[in-house]
Design an enzyme around this catalytic site. Structure first.
Site, mmCIF file in Angstrom:
data_model
loop_
_atom_site.group_PDB
_atom_site.id
_atom_site.type_symbol
_atom_site.label_atom_id
_atom_site.label_comp_id
_atom_site.label_asym_id
_atom_site.label_seq_id
_atom_site.Cartn_x
_atom_site.Cartn_y
_atom_site.Cartn_z
ATOM 1 N N SER A 217 -8.478 -0.587 -8.973
ATOM 2 C CA SER A 217 -7.070 -0.460 -8.610
ATOM 3 C C SER A 217 -6.961 -0.282 -7.104
ATOM 4 O O SER A 217 -7.541 0.639 -6.531
ATOM 5 C CB SER A 217 -6.460 0.746 -9.332
ATOM 6 O OG SER A 217 -5.137 0.956 -8.900
ATOM 7 N N ASP A 249 -2.395 4.733 -15.431
ATOM 8 C CA ASP A 249 -2.534 4.809 -16.882
ATOM 9 C C ASP A 249 -1.883 3.602 -17.552
ATOM 10 O O ASP A 249 -2.395 3.083 -18.559
ATOM 11 C CB ASP A 249 -1.908 6.100 -17.402
ATOM 12 C CG ASP A 249 -2.576 7.334 -16.807
ATOM 13 O OD1 ASP A 249 -3.754 7.248 -16.428
ATOM 14 O OD2 ASP A 249 -1.899 8.379 -16.709
#
Length: 309
Positions: A217, A249
């Protein structure tokens, strides 16, 4: 059925204030509470995507009861949390309405005894029967061995269940050697694991250490994926502004659902990026804006990544 594991569940409490000033008293304009911890957040997004999900981990005390009450009645979510003597932690997020910034305070979690850990491992092995994928998410509460995720990865692999790992630090380093199917570190976690701050080099290094696939990420710049099938970068059509709480998430939920559905990698990455961006845009921290997600999904850019293997 998808299984999510949150060893350090939490009751997420969000305070909103008009402006956060150090050393000052503040009048809270809004308070929200909800079940939390990374795997619980992932489960909530998976359920909204139409997947049946079982949630497991530890829970205890008054905050633990509040977590279970918050899960009760949720469509497509099965509560398989194990009770412990200690109290489930709280996480406190203070949102500054003036700037949109969020200050986070995370408690450490309950002390888990060896007997409680052994009971969990037995229950986890039983829960793996019949699931299509498992996600191991978040920090370890006190008392849980640092090699816990490595053990859980090996158990999943022995059962033939694909496993996604989303943790950091020494638990991540040890678990990577157990060869999870996918890890999803952020840029800082990846640098801590590999010693490199160059995303492609670090991602490739993480895969050489044992992970079958690595999706890093990169914050507002999206995701970088290095897999046995190829390398891609996926990015939203434009930078989005808002509250990033829970965006990672949501990306995990997108990747895990794509894994369970056996989608091609570009489709998995597009879903993960769209969900992450839609979470940043949502009015409630950690939820995602469904209309924004559906609009963004077709506009995410997914391109092959050049560079040395």
């Amino acid at each position: 059925m998808i299984l999510t594991v949150t060893l350090n569940t939490a009751l997420d409490i969000t305070y909103r204030v008009r402006g956060l000033t150090p050393h000052a008293s503040h009048r809270v304009t809004e308070v929200t509470e909800r079940p939390g911890g990374k795997g619980v957040n992932v489960a909530r997004v998976l359920a909204s995507l139409g997947h049946e999900v079982t949630v497991t981990g530890f829970t205890g005390g008054a905050t633990g009861r509040a977590v279970r009450d918050g899960l009760a009645g949720r469509d497509r979510v099965v509560d398989a949390l194990l009770p412990v003597a200690g109290a489930t932690r709280r996480t406190i997020a203070v949102v500054d309405e003036r700037t949109g910034d969020t200050t986070q305070l995370n408690e450490p979690g309950p002390l888990i005894t060896p007997a409680e850990w052994n009971t969990f491992q037995e229950a986890y092995g039983d829960l793996l029967a019949g699931v299509s994928a498992v996600a191991l998410c978040g920090s370890l509460p006190p008392g849980v061995p640092v090699g816990a995720y490595a053990a859980l990865v090996r158990t999943a692999r022995a059962a033939g269940v694909p496993v996604l790992l989303d943790t950091s630090g020494e638990p991540l380093r040890r678990a990577v050697a157990a060869r999870p199917d996918l890890i999803k570190p952020n840029a800082d976690e990846l640098a801590e694991l590999t010693g490199s701050y160059e995303p492609l080099r670090a991602t490739q290094d993480a895969r050489r250490r044992g992970a079958r696939a690595v999706v890093a990420s990169l914050g507002a710049d999206g995701l970088l994926a290095v897999t046995g099938e190829g390398r891609w970068r996926a990015a939203p059509p434009a930078r989005v502004r808002g509250n990033p709480t829970g965006a990672g998430d949501s990306a995990v939920a997108g990747l895990l659902s794509g894994l369970a559905e056996r989608l091609p990698w570009p489709d998995r990455l597009a879903r993960a990026v769209a969900l992450s961006a839609a979470t940043v845009l949502a009015p409630v921290a950690g939820e995602y804006d469904r209309a924004a997600y559906e609009e963004l999904l077709g506009r995410v850019t997914v391109l092959p990544e050049a560079g040395a293997a």
